[in-house]
Motif scaffolding. Structure first.
Motif, short mmCIF file in Angstrom:
data_model
loop_
_atom_site.label_atom_id
_atom_site.label_comp_id
_atom_site.label_asym_id
_atom_site.label_seq_id
_atom_site.Cartn_x
_atom_site.Cartn_y
_atom_site.Cartn_z
N ARG A 244 45.05 27.40 42.00
CA ARG A 244 45.20 28.17 43.24
C ARG A 244 46.55 27.90 43.90
O ARG A 244 47.14 28.80 44.51
CB ARG A 244 44.04 27.84 44.19
N ARG A 247 48.87 30.03 42.06
CA ARG A 247 48.61 31.42 42.45
C ARG A 247 49.27 31.77 43.77
O ARG A 247 49.83 32.87 43.93
CB ARG A 247 47.09 31.62 42.57
N ASP A 248 49.22 30.86 44.72
CA ASP A 248 49.64 31.16 46.09
C ASP A 248 51.10 30.85 46.36
O ASP A 248 51.58 31.08 47.47
CB ASP A 248 48.77 30.37 47.08
N THR A 283 43.21 32.64 37.42
CA THR A 283 43.55 32.35 38.81
C THR A 283 45.03 32.58 39.08
O THR A 283 45.40 33.17 40.11
CB THR A 283 43.16 30.90 39.16
N ILE A 284 45.88 32.12 38.19
CA ILE A 284 47.32 32.36 38.37
C ILE A 284 47.61 33.85 38.42
O ILE A 284 48.40 34.32 39.26
CB ILE A 284 48.12 31.69 37.22
N ARG A 285 46.97 34.60 37.55
CA ARG A 285 47.20 36.05 37.51
C ARG A 285 46.72 36.77 38.76
O ARG A 285 47.21 37.86 39.08
CB ARG A 285 46.55 36.65 36.26
N GLU A 286 45.80 36.19 39.51
CA GLU A 286 45.38 36.81 40.77
C GLU A 286 46.54 36.93 41.75
O GLU A 286 46.63 37.89 42.51
CB GLU A 286 44.26 35.98 41.41
N GLY A 287 47.43 35.95 41.73
CA GLY A 287 48.57 35.98 42.64
C GLY A 287 49.85 36.49 42.01
O GLY A 287 50.78 36.91 42.72
#
Length: 413
Positions: A244, A247-248, A283-287
């Motif tokens: 996360r 990601r952020d 999770t990385i790809r979400e951001g």
């Protein structure tokens, strides 16, 4: 705070005081000043003495009470002060926490690297500070308190210039005050892309000679990018809170180096590893849905190539200052799903190949292309686990050629 890689000057004025004793301008380091001048940190903590940079956000730190992670993320690998000034003398007051092993000779002091207009122009260390004394036989640790110290860089060129002070990659560092003989302002942005990297102690910089000598820092310099280094010694474990954080964090280019810590901590079996990698990448790809994302497998580490963990320190020669590591697992345990580096490389290559069918910006790099069998014959890992300064440079040059080269996934187009 601002985006950790945002080099744009802020409007907050710096309010210095002139020291009569030294005739230098003393600027206490506050949270707002640290936000202006620091690059490479994800969070800042106000302490009794000043400001402590963190490489994981507070929310992530609250989700894990592991002492190794707490130490690693607070060691400021890749974190640097960046400012513009005409000053010919720069002093920085800090309170360090230096690690020491019970019964072993003192470890070398952490190094501060001074860059002037991008060129390494000075190196120094501080004295004093706290000592984290670790008993390798029991795993216990105690902190022995010490005083604030000062690192000093005199005789800088008398012109307006960009100055960077890279903090020691292997010492927790509280920033107390900055002193100069001319005013400072945040360094201006130069439009470089931001490379966000995560890995183990090798990426953190273990055994590198100085903070700009870690392989990610060297590779970033060769590639012409801004580095945010989330190499976390002993703690590259596919933790969701780390995913996360990746990601952020705003970034243009992302890499994750996976495997060694999972083996030497004997953390999981093959059944858990594959889904954990998928979840980490999801999770990385979400951001960062379209950013170039490079998965890097472990470099060659002979003790764990075909022997599972856990790994353990070999204390036989620690009194002579030689700390080495050994693998404690049994190669026969691979049949039960225990992980080795070769097993992990095969699984990472399979996962990336599978996902790349729907993700054209996902790439794979075999870590043995950075340091492999032929290299180990010429430049063996001194402690059986970590590269020395020469290997860090070799890895950086090869990574830069592979990732930032004209056909590489990070090619600057």
């Amino acid at each position: 705070m601002n985006s950790p890689h945002d080099p744009a000057p802020r409007s907050t004025p710096v309010t210095p005081e002139r020291s009569r004793a030294t005739d230098l301008i003393t600027t206490p380091i506050t949270l707002s000043l640290a936000e202006d001048l620091l690059r490479g940190a994800l969070d800042l903590e106000r302490t009794e003495h000043g400001v402590l940079p963190h490489r994981l956000p507070a929310r992530a730190r609250a989700q894990c009470a592991d002492g190794q992670l707490a130490m690693a993320e607070a060691q400021p690998s890749g974190v640097r002060l960046a400012f513009r000034t005409r000053a010919t003398t720069v002093e920085l007051d800090t309170l360090r926490t230096k690690m020491s092993y019970q019964g072993a000779p003192p470890r070398p002091d952490g190094v501060y690297d001074l860059l002037v207009d991008g060129v390494l122009s000075g190196q120094a260390s501080v004295t004093g500070g706290n000592v984290l004394l670790v008993d390798m036989t029991t795993g216990s640790a105690e902190t022995v308190p010490g005083p604030v110290g000062t690192v000093r860089f005199p005789s800088l060129p008398d012109r307006v210039k960009n100055v960077e002070i890279w903090l020691p990659h292997n010492e927790i560092t509280q920033l107390v005050a900055l002193r100069t003989d001319a005013p400072v302002e945040p360094a201006p942005g130069d439009g470089r892309k931001v490379w966000l990297h995560h890995g183990s102690s090798i990426s953190h910089g273990s055994e590198a000679a100085s903070p700009t000598g870690t392989w990610p820092a060297l590779a970033a310099s060769l590639g012409g990018v801004e580095l945010i280094n989330l190499g976390l010694g002993g703690s590259a474990l596919l933790d969701p809170f780390t995913a996360r954080a990746l990601r952020d964090t705003p970034a243009d280019l992302i890499s994750v180096k996976i495997g060694l810590n999972i083996v030497n901590l004997d953390l999981m079996r093959l059944r858990a590893f594959g889904p954990a990698v998928h979840g980490f990448l999801d999770t990385i790809r979400e951001g960062h849905p379209t950013a170039p994302l490079l998965v890097v497998s472990p470099i060659l580490c002979p003790i764990h190539e075909d022997t599972p963990g856990p790994g353990a320190p070999d204390l036989e020669n620690i009194g002579e200052g030689r700390l080495r590591f050994k693998a404690m697992g049994d190669p026969a345990e691979r049949a039960a799903g225990k992980l080795t580096l070769n097993v992990i490389r095969d699984e990472l290559a399979r996962i990336v190949h599978q996902r790349a069918a729907d993700d054209a910006n996902l790439h794979y790099l075999d870590g043995r292309d950075l340091y492999g069998q032929a290299d180990a014959a010429e430049l063996p890992l001194p402690d059986q686990l970590h590269p020395d300064a020469a290997i860090h440079r070799l890895m950086a040059e090869r990574f830069a050629a592979s990732a930032f080269g004209s056909d590489g996934p990070f090619a600057l187009k």
